[in-house]
Design a protein around this motif. Structure first.
Motif, PDB file in Angstrom:
ATOM      1  N   PRO A 135       0.724  -1.082   0.042  1.00 13.78           N
ATOM      2  CA  PRO A 135      -0.057  -0.117   0.128  1.00 13.78           C
ATOM      3  C   PRO A 135       0.633   1.353   0.068  1.00 13.78           C
ATOM      4  CG  PRO A 135       0.064  -0.999   2.180  1.00 13.78           C
ATOM      5  CD  PRO A 135       0.704  -2.005   1.341  1.00 13.78           C
ATOM      6  N   LYS A 136       0.319   2.310  -0.400  1.00 14.42           N
ATOM      7  CA  LYS A 136       0.912   3.855  -0.427  1.00 14.42           C
ATOM      8  C   LYS A 136       1.173   4.319   1.036  1.00 14.42           C
ATOM      9  CE  LYS A 136       1.154   4.277  -5.144  1.00 14.42           C
ATOM     10  NZ  LYS A 136       2.101   3.433  -5.531  1.00 14.42           N
ATOM     11  N   GLN A 137       2.211   4.712   1.176  1.00 13.02           N
ATOM     12  CA  GLN A 137       2.533   5.384   2.413  1.00 13.02           C
ATOM     13  C   GLN A 137       1.769   6.858   2.407  1.00 13.02           C
ATOM     14  OE1 GLN A 137       3.747   3.541   4.995  1.00 13.02           O
ATOM     15  NE2 GLN A 137       4.338   1.901   3.409  1.00 13.02           N
ATOM     16  N   ARG A 138       0.879   7.147   3.471  1.00 12.80           N
ATOM     17  CA  ARG A 138       0.450   8.222   3.563  1.00 12.80           C
ATOM     18  C   ARG A 138       1.179   9.213   4.237  1.00 12.80           C
ATOM     19  NH1 ARG A 138      -5.042   6.768   1.949  1.00 12.80           N
ATOM     20  NH2 ARG A 138      -5.329   4.506   2.262  1.00 12.80           N
ATOM     21  N   GLU A 139       2.023   8.971   5.109  1.00 12.47           N
ATOM     22  CA  GLU A 139       2.680   9.812   5.716  1.00 12.47           C
ATOM     23  C   GLU A 139       4.417   9.372   5.899  1.00 12.47           C
ATOM     24  OE1 GLU A 139       2.068   9.481  10.141  1.00 12.47           O
ATOM     25  OE2 GLU A 139       0.480   8.419   9.662  1.00 12.47           O
ATOM     26  N   GLN A 155       7.874   7.888   6.837  1.00  9.96           N
ATOM     27  CA  GLN A 155       7.827   6.483   7.650  1.00  9.96           C
ATOM     28  C   GLN A 155       9.319   6.891   8.327  1.00  9.96           C
ATOM     29  OE1 GLN A 155       5.784   3.822   7.450  1.00  9.96           O
ATOM     30  NE2 GLN A 155       4.739   5.616   6.952  1.00  9.96           N
TER      31      GLN A 155
END
Length: 102
Positions: free
Chosen positions: A55-59, A61
């Protein structure tokens, strides 16, 4: 007896002469050639930047590595597993609970 026990010895290949130094490419000429190619419809053959699967990272890391007693790390992993949480979600849950008490 001759060289290496063979009659007449062996013929070794001649060493190849060193290659002459390559001339430097003029960067202006190169950029003009690339621009001309783009105008003619040529596309880059460079591989596209590959992204990691998942999944795409939203924030942003980051990683935390906390050495500690095995009994504590095992208890934390069990806590997360029983609630079907990832480790970071379990940590976030505990931090949110603590902030709610303060």
């Amino acid at each position: 007896m001759n060289k290496y026990g063979f009659s007449g010895g062996i013929d070794l290949p001649q060493t190849t002469p060193e290659r002459p130094d390559r001339r430097k490419v003029d960067t202006e000429s190169l950029s003009q050639a690339v621009q001309a190619g783009n105008e003619m419809g040529f596309v880059s053959r460079e591989p596209a930047r590959r992204t990691k699967p998942g999944p795409k990272q939203r924030e942003a890391q980051d990683k935390v590595s906390i050495p500690g007693p095995k009994r504590v790390t095992d208890a934390f992993r069990t806590f997360c597993r029983e609630r079907d949480l990832t480790l970071w979600e379990g940590l976030e849950l505990l931090l949110n609970d603590r902030e709610g008490r303060g």
